[in-house]
Design a protein around this motif. Structure first.
Motif, PDB file in Angstrom:
ATOM      1  N   ALA A 278     -45.833  29.283  33.837  1.00  8.80           N
ATOM      2  CA  ALA A 278     -46.603  28.148  33.334  1.00  8.80           C
ATOM      3  C   ALA A 278     -48.106  28.327  33.498  1.00  8.80           C
ATOM      4  O   ALA A 278     -48.877  27.624  32.833  1.00  8.80           O
ATOM      5  CB  ALA A 278     -46.156  26.867  34.035  1.00  8.80           C
TER       6      ALA A 278
ATOM      7  N   LEU B  95     -48.887  20.983  27.769  1.00  7.49           N
ATOM      8  CA  LEU B  95     -48.460  20.266  28.978  1.00  7.49           C
ATOM      9  C   LEU B  95     -46.937  20.147  28.997  1.00  7.49           C
ATOM     10  O   LEU B  95     -46.301  20.287  30.048  1.00  7.49           O
ATOM     11  CB  LEU B  95     -49.107  18.881  29.037  1.00  7.49           C
ATOM     12  CG  LEU B  95     -50.593  18.842  29.408  1.00  7.49           C
ATOM     13  CD1 LEU B  95     -51.128  17.414  29.336  1.00  7.49           C
ATOM     14  CD2 LEU B  95     -50.829  19.424  30.801  1.00  7.49           C
ATOM     15  N   SER B  96     -46.336  19.910  27.833  1.00  8.59           N
ATOM     16  CA  SER B  96     -44.873  19.837  27.740  1.00  8.59           C
ATOM     17  C   SER B  96     -44.235  21.198  27.991  1.00  8.59           C
ATOM     18  O   SER B  96     -43.090  21.277  28.457  1.00  8.59           O
ATOM     19  CB  SER B  96     -44.466  19.325  26.350  1.00  8.59           C
ATOM     20  OG  SER B  96     -45.032  18.056  26.088  1.00  8.59           O
TER      21      SER B  96
ATOM     22  N   VAL C   5     -41.972  21.681  37.464  1.00 12.92           N
ATOM     23  CA  VAL C   5     -41.164  20.670  38.168  1.00 12.92           C
ATOM     24  C   VAL C   5     -39.746  21.185  38.371  1.00 12.92           C
ATOM     25  O   VAL C   5     -39.157  21.052  39.462  1.00 12.92           O
ATOM     26  CB  VAL C   5     -41.169  19.344  37.384  1.00 12.92           C
ATOM     27  CG1 VAL C   5     -40.185  18.354  38.015  1.00 12.92           C
ATOM     28  CG2 VAL C   5     -42.571  18.748  37.360  1.00 12.92           C
TER      29      VAL C   5
ATOM     30  N   PHE D   5     -51.708  26.534  31.288  1.00 14.02           N
ATOM     31  CA  PHE D   5     -52.851  25.789  31.810  1.00 14.02           C
ATOM     32  C   PHE D   5     -54.159  26.517  31.535  1.00 14.02           C
ATOM     33  O   PHE D   5     -55.183  25.883  31.232  1.00 14.02           O
ATOM     34  CB  PHE D   5     -52.659  25.516  33.294  1.00 14.02           C
ATOM     35  CG  PHE D   5     -51.481  24.628  33.574  1.00 14.02           C
ATOM     36  CD1 PHE D   5     -51.450  23.329  33.100  1.00 14.02           C
ATOM     37  CD2 PHE D   5     -50.387  25.099  34.276  1.00 14.02           C
ATOM     38  CE1 PHE D   5     -50.366  22.502  33.337  1.00 14.02           C
ATOM     39  CE2 PHE D   5     -49.291  24.282  34.519  1.00 14.02           C
ATOM     40  CZ  PHE D   5     -49.275  22.981  34.047  1.00 14.02           C
TER      41      PHE D   5
ATOM     42  N   VAL E  36     -45.688  21.897  32.465  1.00 15.11           N
ATOM     43  CA  VAL E  36     -45.419  20.994  33.582  1.00 15.11           C
ATOM     44  C   VAL E  36     -43.930  20.845  33.878  1.00 15.11           C
ATOM     45  O   VAL E  36     -43.503  20.973  35.040  1.00 15.11           O
ATOM     46  CB  VAL E  36     -46.074  19.621  33.338  1.00 15.11           C
ATOM     47  CG1 VAL E  36     -45.651  18.621  34.411  1.00 15.11           C
ATOM     48  CG2 VAL E  36     -47.597  19.757  33.332  1.00 15.11           C
TER      49      VAL E  36
END
Length: 406
Positions: A65, A361-362, A369, A69, A365
């Motif tokens: 990820a 972001l989809s 998580v 970002f 993130v």
């Protein structure tokens, strides 16, 4: 570079020898695809790194990820810079940064270096994406302007899938996959940089470069209904992409008990490849209809993927990836086509930055998580809950699209 240098009007440079338009267009398309080829390449390697360096499984999702970002930060800051300083300077600088990221991968001694390389890679891709998308349309031969727009939509998804597939083959059939893959990509990026240097500039430089560096995420009022209705569709489709690009190697190893590098590459290749194909084939259909159709595809694909994981049936995982990937490509390309005409020219960069903000972001993130939940819940339980969240987001997206249609 001083403020005065950035913001004053720039006179046209003296004429210089440049590549023929067709060669420059082809080179730009290949260089753009190479950025996403490199972005997809680490997917099959991350599990290999985990085995060699012995880091915790959640670190794998962070490494995956981190790219998203870095891309987002770069996109919202320098996404409009090429409108002011020209396409060539932004493309040359971005490709040089990408080349540095490839060398970081080649010499990475630990996962910390890989994460740093992913961030640098994301920064380069975010800086180049809007400039390349515009340059492809501007460099395209007059009779093939539509082709430039299609390549701008298809190259990212196709590059992600092909990068994962080729790296998977390198992992399977060689003993130095990291060195081979990223050395080859470094050469490709260097050739892309040379092409950008030798290509003609396609826009006239104008003042306002420094002002353009202010992060701009703005949705014009006419575009807001389509933007809001598409937001849950972006969440569902990019989460599905994150499942295959970020979590599938761990799923194949721990749920299906397969450790083949080629199998990892093929599995990660399926959704982006069908996404690129769907975006191309549906490019002439009405945008809102394509978004609704894509949302149904993501919903159906995610349900089949969940069934495949729950029953440990690998063909169902691939079938779900095919259907969901097609839905992903349709949803994203349709949403971009729906909102693009609803913004004025000076608002478009901010609008597309907002779309990509939701998308990446989809993408990043939920994967992080999920990585944090693997230790307390177990991989299988985490993935099933992750898939259920995709289905819930797709249902919300379908309801929003139907309300928009009414």
């Amino acid at each position: 570079m001083s403020t005065a240098t950035l913001d004053r009007p720039v006179t046209a440079p003296a004429r210089r020898r440049t590549l023929p338009p067709a060669v420059a267009f082809t080179g730009a398309a290949l260089a753009f695809a190479s950025l996403y080829l490199a972005a997809g390449a680490p997917t099959p390697l991350l599990v290999l790194f985990e085995h060699e360096w012995g880091f915790a499984p959640w670190v794998l999702t962070v490494a995956f990820a981190a790219y998203a970002f870095g891309l987002l930060a770069s996109l919202v800051v320098v996404g409009a810079l090429s409108d002011h300083v020209g396409r060539r300077p932004v493309l040359i600088a971005s490709l040089a940064v990408e080349l540095a990221a490839m060398l970081m991968f080649v010499f990475a001694p630990n996962i910390g270096w890989v994460i740093a390389a992913r961030v640098v890679q994301g920064v380069a891709t975010g800086a180049a994406s809007s400039a390349f998308t515009a340059a492809l349309v501007e460099l395209a031969p007059e009779r093939h302007k539509r082709l430039g727009g299609i390549l701008g939509a298809v190259a990212p998804a196709g590059g992600l899938g092909l990068g994962a597939l080729l790296t998977g083959a390198a992992v399977q059939f060689t003993h130095r996959a990291n060195l081979i893959v990223f050395t080859a990509l470094a050469v490709i990026v260097a050739l892309g940089t040379a092409t950008a240097i030798l290509s003609a500039e396609t826009v006239t430089r104008r003042p306002g470069a420094l002002a353009s560096l202010r992060p701009r995420v703005f949705v014009p009022r006419p575009a807001r209904p389509d933007f809001v209705a598409a937001a849950p569709a972006h969440l569902a489709s990019w989460m599905l992409a994150g499942l295959f690009m970020g979590l599938s190697p761990s799923i194949l190893r721990d749920v299906f008990h397969h450790s083949s590098g080629l199998l990892n590459g093929v599995t990660a290749f399926v959704p982006p490849a069908t996404a690129a194909t769907a975006a191309y084939l549906l490019s002439r259909h009405p945008a809102r209809h394509v978004v609704r159709l894509g949302t149904v595809g993501v919903l159906l694909g995610a349900a089949i993927v969940l069934a495949g994981i729950a029953t440990v049936t690998l063909p169902l995982l691939w079938i779900g990836g095919l259907i969901g990937g097609a839905g992903f490509g349709a949803t994203f390309s349709g949403a971009l086509r729906a909102v693009g005409p609803l913004a004025e020219a000076h608002q478009r960069a901010g609008l597309f930055a907002a779309v990509f903000l939701v998308a990446y972001l989809s993408f990043g993130v939920p994967a992080i998580v999920a990585g944090q939940l693997v230790a307390p819940l177990g991989l299988l339980t985490t993935v099933l809950w992750y898939g259920a969240a995709i289905i819930a987001a797709a249902l919300a997206a379908l309801a929003a699209q139907l309300r928009l249609a009414r």
